[in-house]
Design a protein around this motif. Structure first.
Motif, PDB file in Angstrom:
ATOM      1  N   GLU A   1      55.647   8.090 100.338  1.00 45.47           N
ATOM      2  CA  GLU A   1      54.532   7.985 101.291  1.00 45.47           C
ATOM      3  C   GLU A   1      54.801   8.813 102.543  1.00 45.47           C
ATOM      4  O   GLU A   1      53.914   9.526 103.031  1.00 45.47           O
ATOM      5  N   ARG A   2      56.018   8.722 103.068  1.00 48.02           N
ATOM      6  CA  ARG A   2      56.357   9.498 104.276  1.00 48.02           C
ATOM      7  C   ARG A   2      56.286  10.991 103.996  1.00 48.02           C
ATOM      8  O   ARG A   2      55.859  11.771 104.840  1.00 48.02           O
ATOM      9  N   LEU A   3      56.723  11.404 102.818  1.00 50.97           N
ATOM     10  CA  LEU A   3      56.693  12.832 102.478  1.00 50.97           C
ATOM     11  C   LEU A   3      55.280  13.356 102.305  1.00 50.97           C
ATOM     12  O   LEU A   3      55.041  14.545 102.497  1.00 50.97           O
ATOM     13  N   SER A   4      54.346  12.471 101.962  1.00 50.46           N
ATOM     14  CA  SER A   4      52.978  12.915 101.756  1.00 50.46           C
ATOM     15  C   SER A   4      52.113  12.826 103.022  1.00 50.46           C
ATOM     16  O   SER A   4      50.961  13.244 103.005  1.00 50.46           O
ATOM     17  N   GLU A   5      52.693  12.303 104.114  1.00 48.81           N
ATOM     18  CA  GLU A   5      51.938  12.217 105.367  1.00 48.81           C
ATOM     19  C   GLU A   5      51.610  13.608 105.894  1.00 48.81           C
ATOM     20  O   GLU A   5      52.379  14.548 105.726  1.00 48.81           O
ATOM     21  N   GLU A   6      50.481  13.701 106.530  1.00 52.38           N
ATOM     22  CA  GLU A   6      50.112  15.002 107.139  1.00 52.38           C
ATOM     23  C   GLU A   6      50.529  15.065 108.574  1.00 52.38           C
ATOM     24  O   GLU A   6      50.825  14.240 109.257  1.00 52.38           O
TER      25      GLU A   6
ATOM     26  N   CYS B   1      61.716   7.492 111.434  1.00 57.72           N
ATOM     27  CA  CYS B   1      61.896   8.670 112.274  1.00 57.72           C
ATOM     28  C   CYS B   1      60.632   9.539 112.336  1.00 57.72           C
ATOM     29  O   CYS B   1      59.996   9.791 111.310  1.00 57.72           O
ATOM     30  N   PRO B   2      60.314  10.032 113.527  1.00 60.13           N
ATOM     31  CA  PRO B   2      59.116  10.875 113.664  1.00 60.13           C
ATOM     32  C   PRO B   2      59.239  12.260 113.018  1.00 60.13           C
ATOM     33  O   PRO B   2      58.237  12.925 112.808  1.00 60.13           O
ATOM     34  N   VAL B   3      60.453  12.693 112.706  1.00 63.38           N
ATOM     35  CA  VAL B   3      60.640  14.009 112.087  1.00 63.38           C
ATOM     36  C   VAL B   3      61.206  13.877 110.670  1.00 63.38           C
ATOM     37  O   VAL B   3      61.952  14.732 110.193  1.00 63.38           O
ATOM     38  N   PHE B   4      60.811  12.810 110.006  1.00 64.86           N
ATOM     39  CA  PHE B   4      61.268  12.507 108.652  1.00 64.86           C
ATOM     40  C   PHE B   4      61.081  13.687 107.699  1.00 64.86           C
ATOM     41  O   PHE B   4      61.996  14.079 106.995  1.00 64.86           O
ATOM     42  N   LYS B   5      59.878  14.248 107.660  1.00 64.26           N
ATOM     43  CA  LYS B   5      59.580  15.327 106.710  1.00 64.26           C
ATOM     44  C   LYS B   5      60.405  16.578 106.981  1.00 64.26           C
ATOM     45  O   LYS B   5      60.894  17.221 106.052  1.00 64.26           O
ATOM     46  N   GLU B   6      60.561  16.927 108.239  1.00 63.45           N
ATOM     47  CA  GLU B   6      61.350  18.116 108.581  1.00 63.45           C
ATOM     48  C   GLU B   6      62.796  17.943 108.133  1.00 63.45           C
ATOM     49  O   GLU B   6      63.412  18.869 107.605  1.00 63.45           O
ATOM     50  N   CYS B   7      63.312  16.743 108.321  1.00 65.63           N
ATOM     51  CA  CYS B   7      64.694  16.458 107.941  1.00 65.63           C
ATOM     52  C   CYS B   7      64.855  16.480 106.419  1.00 65.63           C
ATOM     53  O   CYS B   7      65.794  17.086 105.895  1.00 65.63           O
ATOM     54  N   ALA B   8      63.941  15.830 105.707  1.00 60.69           N
ATOM     55  CA  ALA B   8      64.016  15.814 104.241  1.00 60.69           C
ATOM     56  C   ALA B   8      63.970  17.234 103.680  1.00 60.69           C
ATOM     57  O   ALA B   8      64.653  17.536 102.703  1.00 60.69           O
ATOM     58  N   ALA B   9      63.204  18.096 104.314  1.00 70.88           N
ATOM     59  CA  ALA B   9      63.112  19.485 103.852  1.00 70.88           C
ATOM     60  C   ALA B   9      64.457  20.187 103.941  1.00 70.88           C
ATOM     61  O   ALA B   9      64.796  21.019 103.088  1.00 70.88           O
ATOM     62  N   VAL B  10      65.259  19.853 104.942  1.00 69.10           N
ATOM     63  CA  VAL B  10      66.590  20.451 105.081  1.00 69.10           C
ATOM     64  C   VAL B  10      67.473  20.055 103.902  1.00 69.10           C
ATOM     65  O   VAL B  10      68.184  20.883 103.336  1.00 69.10           O
ATOM     66  N   GLY B  11      67.416  18.786 103.510  1.00 70.70           N
ATOM     67  CA  GLY B  11      68.185  18.346 102.350  1.00 70.70           C
ATOM     68  C   GLY B  11      67.736  19.028 101.077  1.00 70.70           C
ATOM     69  O   GLY B  11      68.549  19.458 100.259  1.00 70.70           O
TER      70      GLY B  11
END
Length: 103
Positions: A98-103, A51-61
């Motif tokens: 890795e996905r969480l560390s992407e800029e 997903c292109p918004v992986f980080k934004e979604c993980a932040a919600v959790g």
């Protein structure tokens, strides 16, 4: 320049949920169905990891919600739910990091 900008689309015209791969999917897949079926959980994890918004979604959790956000089943207190993430292999956890560390 983001892909949206390359396409001539103003990124500020969207909220991140509009761009999620799961947008419009049955929400039970991220709660009851995820908990009940290992194959469903693996498919949802793969969807999230693409997903292109992986980080934004993980932040919600991580903010204290429960259910699957960013390929992790969160327990409602800002921590991954150990039991509901047991199906994940070390390789999947590495992909999540890795996905969480992407800029």
């Amino acid at each position: 320049m983001t892909l949206l900008e390359e396409l001539g689309i103003d990124p500020s015209a969207f909220i991140w949920e509009d761009l999620a791969l799961c947008n419009g999917m049955d929400t039970n897949l991220f709660f009851d169905d995820y908990e009940a079926d290992k194959q469903t959980a693996i498919q949802i994890d793969n969807c999230c990891l693409s997903c292109p918004v992986f980080k934004e979604c993980a932040a919600v959790g991580a903010e204290g919600n429960y259910g699957v956000f960013g390929s992790v089943y969160w327990n409602g207190s800002g921590k991954p739910d150990v039991n509901r993430n047991l199906h994940k292999t070390p390789e999947v956890w590495q992909r999540i990091r890795e996905r969480l560390s992407e800029e």
